[in-house]
Design an enzyme around this catalytic site. Sequence first.
Site, PDB file in Angstrom:
ATOM      1  N   TYR A   1       0.873  -1.411   0.063  1.00  0.00           N
ATOM      2  CA  TYR A   1       0.051  -0.088  -0.031  1.00  0.00           C
ATOM      3  C   TYR A   1       0.734   1.178  -0.002  1.00  0.00           C
ATOM      4  O   TYR A   1       0.377   2.356  -0.143  1.00  0.00           O
ATOM      5  CB  TYR A   1      -0.985   0.121   1.082  1.00  0.00           C
ATOM      6  N   GLY A   2       2.217   1.234  -0.009  1.00  0.00           N
ATOM      7  CA  GLY A   2       3.072   2.332   0.243  1.00  0.00           C
ATOM      8  C   GLY A   2       4.274   2.457  -0.783  1.00  0.00           C
ATOM      9  O   GLY A   2       4.131   2.239  -1.925  1.00  0.00           O
TER      10      GLY A   2
ATOM     11  N   LEU B   1       6.230   0.493  -1.813  1.00  0.00           N
ATOM     12  CA  LEU B   1       6.487  -0.521  -2.628  1.00  0.00           C
ATOM     13  C   LEU B   1       6.070  -0.904  -3.915  1.00  0.00           C
ATOM     14  O   LEU B   1       6.206  -1.660  -4.638  1.00  0.00           O
ATOM     15  CB  LEU B   1       6.602  -1.990  -1.909  1.00  0.00           C
TER      16      LEU B   1
ATOM     17  N   GLU C   1      12.028  -3.890   5.131  1.00  0.00           N
ATOM     18  CA  GLU C   1      10.879  -3.329   6.091  1.00  0.00           C
ATOM     19  C   GLU C   1      11.364  -3.229   7.616  1.00  0.00           C
ATOM     20  O   GLU C   1      10.401  -3.046   8.400  1.00  0.00           O
ATOM     21  CB  GLU C   1       9.545  -3.829   5.680  1.00  0.00           C
TER      22      GLU C   1
END
Length: 125
Positions: free
Chosen positions: A11-12, A14, A86
């Site tokens: 969602y970000g 990546l 991450e």
Amino acid sequence: MDKNKHLVFMYGTLKSGEANHKQLFAKGADGSVFLGHARTVSRFPLIVTTPFNIPFLLHKEGLGHRIKGELYLIDDETLKHIDWFEGHPHWYERRQIKAELLTDSLGNKLDKPETLQVWLYGLSR
Ligand code: PCA
């Protein structure tokens, strides 16, 4: 090494077109396969803030919005790499959630969304 594949919801940073997207291919061009656009079944708080517009998703299911993202099928080596990238499990924590796959890989809307158990990186604290 075993050859399991893993469904991962992004969602970000990546996502396609974002700064860290290339990390999905750091262990080989076929380490990640885009399946389609997806949305979380539950709501999550998504904190969108400067600097760099990095969105932080909090593992507080039920608060906030259903989050839109991209679903990928990722091999073991790439998953390990993304875990490292991450900071799982000390910074982001990878947990299983439910997401609806809404499109195919070309962006064509599915007649019926498919609900899948997927991994998602979020913050627990
Ligand atoms: N990247 C991951 C999780 C948070 C982030 O910045 C993603 O794109 O889903």
